[in-house]
Scaffold this active site. Sequence first.
Site, PDB file in Angstrom:
ATOM      1  N   GLY A   1       6.532  33.167  15.297  1.00  0.00           N
ATOM      2  CA  GLY A   1       6.224  32.282  15.526  1.00  0.00           C
ATOM      3  C   GLY A   1       5.607  31.195  15.727  1.00  0.00           C
ATOM      4  N   GLY A   2       4.841  30.594  16.506  1.00  0.00           N
ATOM      5  CA  GLY A   2       4.334  29.280  16.179  1.00  0.00           C
ATOM      6  C   GLY A   2       3.082  28.886  15.958  1.00  0.00           C
TER       7      GLY A   2
ATOM      8  CB  VAL B   1       3.814  39.029  11.833  1.00  0.00           C
ATOM      9  CG1 VAL B   1       3.400  40.559  11.883  1.00  0.00           C
ATOM     10  CG2 VAL B   1       3.318  38.414  12.587  1.00  0.00           C
TER      11      VAL B   1
ATOM     12  CE  LYS C   1      -0.316  35.467  13.928  1.00  0.00           C
ATOM     13  NZ  LYS C   1      -0.675  35.566  15.393  1.00  0.00           N
TER      14      LYS C   1
ATOM     15  CG  ASP D   1      -2.857  32.308  25.043  1.00  0.00           C
ATOM     16  OD1 ASP D   1      -2.539  31.852  25.569  1.00  0.00           O
ATOM     17  OD2 ASP D   1      -1.705  32.403  23.821  1.00  0.00           O
TER      18      ASP D   1
END
Length: 858
Positions: A21-22, A26, A41, A134
């Site tokens: 992802g951004g 992972v 990660k 978030d």
Amino acid sequence: MTLAAGSRLGPYEIVAPLGAGGMGEVYRARDTKLAREVAVKVLPAQFANDPEALSRFEREAKAVAALSHPNILSIFDFGQDGGFVYAVTELLEGETLRSRVSTGSLPVRKALDYGVQILHGLAAAHDEGIVHRDLKPENVFVTRDGRVKILDFGLARQILPGKATDDTRSPTVAHSTEPGTVLGTVSYMSPEQVRGHPADSRSDIFSFGTVLYEMLTGRRAFQRDTGAETMTAILKEDPPEPSDSGARIPPGIDRIVQHCLEKSPPERFQSARDAAFDLQSLSGTAAAPQTGPPVAVRNRGWVAVAGLASFFLYSAAVYWVGHHSASPGSPTFRQMTFRRGLVRGARFSPDGQTIVYGAAWEGKPIAAFSIRPGSPDSSALDLPGADILAIAPSGALALQLGKHSIEPYVSSGTLAEAPLAGGEAPRERLQGVQWADWSPDGKRLAIVRDEGGRNRLESPVGTSLYETGGWIGNPRFSPNGDAIAFLDHWARFGDMGSVVIVSLSGKAQKLSDGWMSLQGLAWWPGGKEIWFTGTKSGGNRALHAVDRSGHLRLVFRQTGSLTLEDISPGGEVLLADEDLRVGIISRGPGQAAERDLSWLDFSALRDLSGDGREILFDESAEGGGENGTIFVRKTDGSLPVRLASGVGLGLSPDGRSVLAGSPAEPNTLRLLPVGTGEPRLLATEKFQVNGASWFPDGKRLLVSGSESGHGARLYVQDANGGSARPVSPEGIHLIAYSNLISPDGKLVPAIGPDNTVSLLSVEGGEPRRIPGLASDELPCGWDASGRVLFVYRPGELPAHVFRVDLETGARQPWKELMPGDPTGVSFIRPPHFTHEGESYAYSYARILSRLYLVKGLR
């Protein structure tokens, strides 16, 4: 920058990619040090190239690692290797909440279950000053067994150049992304985040409201065609009520969601705990009948105070919402106390309109208070140092003065009387009283006290009705005065036991057996049932009822732990929540100040290494799993190392092995390697192990055990196996949570049949009196010479440790032990010292509780 299978980052060997992802990639990986699978990660390259960003990442990683909450992704490690910055976490099997809601709404039962778990995780983080910022379905993971884990808690925050290091705003709008990406994240922002203002814990509560809304309805609370329109909606518009979606949602859920989504932070729930309690109160009535069979929960271990997790709280505003919106027949809760501390005992006045209770607030000594329903203010009674034991029909108070703990769950003091109306000083009646209750006519008292090494229920005073080698708790006269119900606990150091009723002639009947964490008892009006709080499966204490024939039923269950205080003649119930945590304080060699080494929720210290550089502890409550979990940890604050399930008993003198027991296998001992190596099993087939210690030579073990049909005694066991040989008469056992063999390996302080402590020779001979040791003190360590014992008084707060010369009995004050925050601290377990006395460690218990008035329970 995809890493190939077999490549290494530090000790972690990459197995396969899991996703990207951004904020990085992972991987499934293998921890080559501890032989376990983990998730690694790998973070974007700018972390390695930006010292400020890397420093913040490290700080946040340490903060989140310290949380170790069941509903927060566990962080094991972080580091740099070959230009990569990486974080190592537990490996989860399941799917994100985004996957669950992508096909529509969830069943209400599931949505509320997941919601409560999310709030539990948020509350734990907020307690440590950590705000997620978030929260969204992508950052919530649901494991295959239904456990919710909050991901990216404070981690993977891309800090752009020039941003302030104390930024608390959401990172989701920090820079441009592909079309549509920002929109999906903006939908979960709080109004203060949209405005660019700092976000505190209440911002997470708003974001939680949007997630709960989506779980219930299958659509986002705020979703428009553009990011700007979505942010405008967050600032100015309310979403449709969840029940408008057509889903069958219980009454009150709409208001809970709306309360989370208030535009102004002061108008929302002020804590995740408040929201969790309110949500759980409705989910309990929606998901299961209150009188149904108990829900199976995980066993919390053989020596834990099972089920003392936190009972999430109502705010006053939420109470009124729940009061007016609850479905017919559901209970309503009114919070009666609001200060931080411990409620000790509470009773209704004879007219049922006043509640009198004892409490220790903000670290101050216990005091008596009164409060009336409808008023949030408690009034202090002119009874300093008094705890409430009972109230007679005339209004006379039975008080406990000079209260002090003599065991983890047993307190003693002076029984005194005083009028509820005040105006008179308490009249002292009897010393050494632990519990008391008035008969319905106010003419007779029942008391509990120690007598001749036994715990005894007396009524009238001086007439024994029942006695035990364990302890008796919560005696209560029946409404017609013909019997007394009480809790009979099997051991002095635990709260497992039975519900018993005894007639005034002394005929006893066991009504219900096999309970763990058994505390709190009262009669239902009319006397047909006895209500009590406990658990049989090791989970949180729930409210149960049993009649005189032994018929048992569940009355009420919550996510937190309940303690029954009293029931009014009209059927109103006083319940206390108890959030108990056991922690560890240490001071290692060369350290100028103490350090808190608490890990999960029940960190019970078992041993301190001879050089003071390492502790052995176990976790035996919710975080420890079904049979507990054993850890070792450096006193410099390094992350702990998980060894195995079970209960720790002692570190070997060379620090290479740990002696361990197991509640699942009470007739065995295990030797666990601290580093490399394989565990070894020591069978003790003829007796059940109660405790054990290493001899200083590291070759032998001193084991406390009991054979079937016989009392406990001490045995010497070779560490390499073989038969154990008895070295003491029956009725002798080791002091719990201590390793007290003398430096020369010849003597050990032990507790005899009469509960007195003596020095016992492991080579035979009569026990020796310890000169200078008071009757209410326990030894807790030796100096290097073997001629001086460290002693302390259990239950005394702060704990004062003395050095006692074994030849002369001369005493010298040595140290005062107390956590820096004394609020709610109720007990300090035996401290451990190095022989030089330079380093030490001890466990402490902290209980924070609130009192609730509950209507509608049947």
